[in-house]
Design a protein around this motif. Structure first.
Motif, PDB file in Angstrom:
ATOM      1  N   VAL A   1     -11.352 -18.184 -18.230  1.00 49.67           N
ATOM      2  CA  VAL A   1     -11.141 -17.956 -16.984  1.00 49.67           C
ATOM      3  C   VAL A   1     -12.165 -17.638 -16.229  1.00 49.67           C
ATOM      4  O   VAL A   1     -13.120 -16.928 -16.870  1.00 49.67           O
ATOM      5  CB  VAL A   1     -10.159 -17.467 -16.669  1.00 49.67           C
ATOM      6  N   PHE A   2     -12.499 -17.703 -14.981  1.00 47.98           N
ATOM      7  CA  PHE A   2     -13.591 -17.279 -14.196  1.00 47.98           C
ATOM      8  C   PHE A   2     -13.021 -15.796 -13.774  1.00 47.98           C
ATOM      9  O   PHE A   2     -12.000 -15.720 -13.020  1.00 47.98           O
ATOM     10  CB  PHE A   2     -13.681 -17.972 -13.058  1.00 47.98           C
TER      11      PHE A   2
ATOM     12  N   ASN B   1      -8.839 -19.500  -9.513  1.00 49.02           N
ATOM     13  CA  ASN B   1      -9.048 -20.396 -10.791  1.00 49.02           C
ATOM     14  C   ASN B   1      -8.460 -21.667 -10.763  1.00 49.02           C
ATOM     15  O   ASN B   1      -8.839 -22.703 -11.462  1.00 49.02           O
ATOM     16  CB  ASN B   1      -8.596 -19.429 -11.912  1.00 49.02           C
TER      17      ASN B   1
ATOM     18  N   ALA C   1      -8.863 -12.722 -11.839  1.00 49.11           N
ATOM     19  CA  ALA C   1      -8.512 -12.733 -13.188  1.00 49.11           C
ATOM     20  C   ALA C   1      -8.941 -11.525 -14.178  1.00 49.11           C
ATOM     21  O   ALA C   1      -8.107 -11.313 -15.040  1.00 49.11           O
ATOM     22  CB  ALA C   1      -8.966 -14.026 -13.687  1.00 49.11           C
TER      23      ALA C   1
ATOM     24  N   THR D   1      -4.664 -23.504 -15.875  1.00 48.52           N
ATOM     25  CA  THR D   1      -5.645 -24.343 -15.313  1.00 48.52           C
ATOM     26  C   THR D   1      -5.689 -25.438 -16.417  1.00 48.52           C
ATOM     27  O   THR D   1      -6.211 -26.652 -15.904  1.00 48.52           O
ATOM     28  CB  THR D   1      -6.983 -23.539 -15.588  1.00 48.52           C
TER      29      THR D   1
END
Length: 254
Positions: A95-96, A104, A150, A165
């Motif tokens: 994830v970012f 995200n 995140a 996501t």
């Protein structure tokens, strides 16, 4: 070459992978039936992750054929396989970290909305994704964390975000590589429940070491050992197989 069952959404025939003369996977035939949760299990070095990477095209098979919905995808690139609807996760959460949970999921939704390469779009245009993003965030139990970066999330919550996501791409087939790796008991229960919920109307293929999770979740189990299929069936069938017990624990003579 034998044909795939009519209800198989993902199949392999004669799947083989060699690395500098070492045969990591040997002549594997596999059928993942539509609408099921299917596990690949086996002792360390059995070839599970190699098979997983072959199916998702992160590795090129030395020989054999892969079918998705009856079509030969053996030569298809990983990104194109994902666009067809085979979407995978990884052992390490992807994830970012410095984007919020909401952002995200919005990033993941941009492809389906046709905005994935339009970086100049204003927030006002992207705000139209918020309803769908919040629905996905709620589905994975992260509504209370929507505004959090995140990086602030505990490990299990990051895995839930990764699943959100993944779901944003609306794939018919989800492939999870050790989704419970590194989790405590509470997180394992939460992610197991999540996978069970999101599997409704989808197909799931997962590599998993936690046999309690496999027994609880999976309709069908394929056991690999030394790169070959050792046994296949429901969990009760494979767990009672003497060859499977020996592969995990060694023979009684050792």
């Amino acid at each position: 070459m034998s044909s795939s069952p009519a209800d198989a959404i993902l199949s392999a025939r004669g799947l083989t992978k060699e690395f500098l003369g070492f045969r990591a996977v040997s002549d594997v035939d596999l059928d993942v039936r539509e609408g099921t949760i299917h596990a690949l299990i086996g002792p360390n070095g059995a070839g599970k992750t190699t098979v997983f990477n072959l199916l998702t095209k992160f590795l090129t098979p030395s020989s054999g054929t892969i079918f998705f919905r009856g079509d030969d995808i053996t030569g298809v690139k990983p990104a194109d396989v994902a666009r067809l609807g085979l979407v995978r996760s990884f052992q390490i959460s992807a994830v970012f970290p410095h984007l919020t949970v909401l952002d995200n999921v919005r990033v993941a939704l941009q492809r389906k909305a046709g905005l994935d390469t339009q970086f100049w779009r204003s927030n006002r245009v992207l705000d139209r994704l918020d309803d769908e993003a919040n629905r996905l965030i709620d589905a994975v139990g992260l509504s209370a964390f929507a505004g959090h970066d995140a990086a602030e999330l505990p490990y299990g919550r990051k895995r839930a975000l990764e699943i959100a996501t993944t779901l944003a791409l609306d794939p018919p087939v989800l492939l999870f590589d050790e989704p419970m790796a590194g989790m405590g008991v509470e997180d394992i229960g939460r992610i197991s429940d999540l996978i069970r919920r999101i599997a409704k109307g989808r197909t799931v293929l997962m590599v998993e070491h936690n046999l309690s999770v496999v027994a609880d979740l999976c309709d069908r189990v394929t056991v690999l050992a030394r790169g070959e299929i050792l046994a296949e069936g429901d969990y009760d069938t494979v767990s009672s197989d003497k060859r499977v017990r020996e592969a995990y624990m060694g023979s009684e003579d050792e």
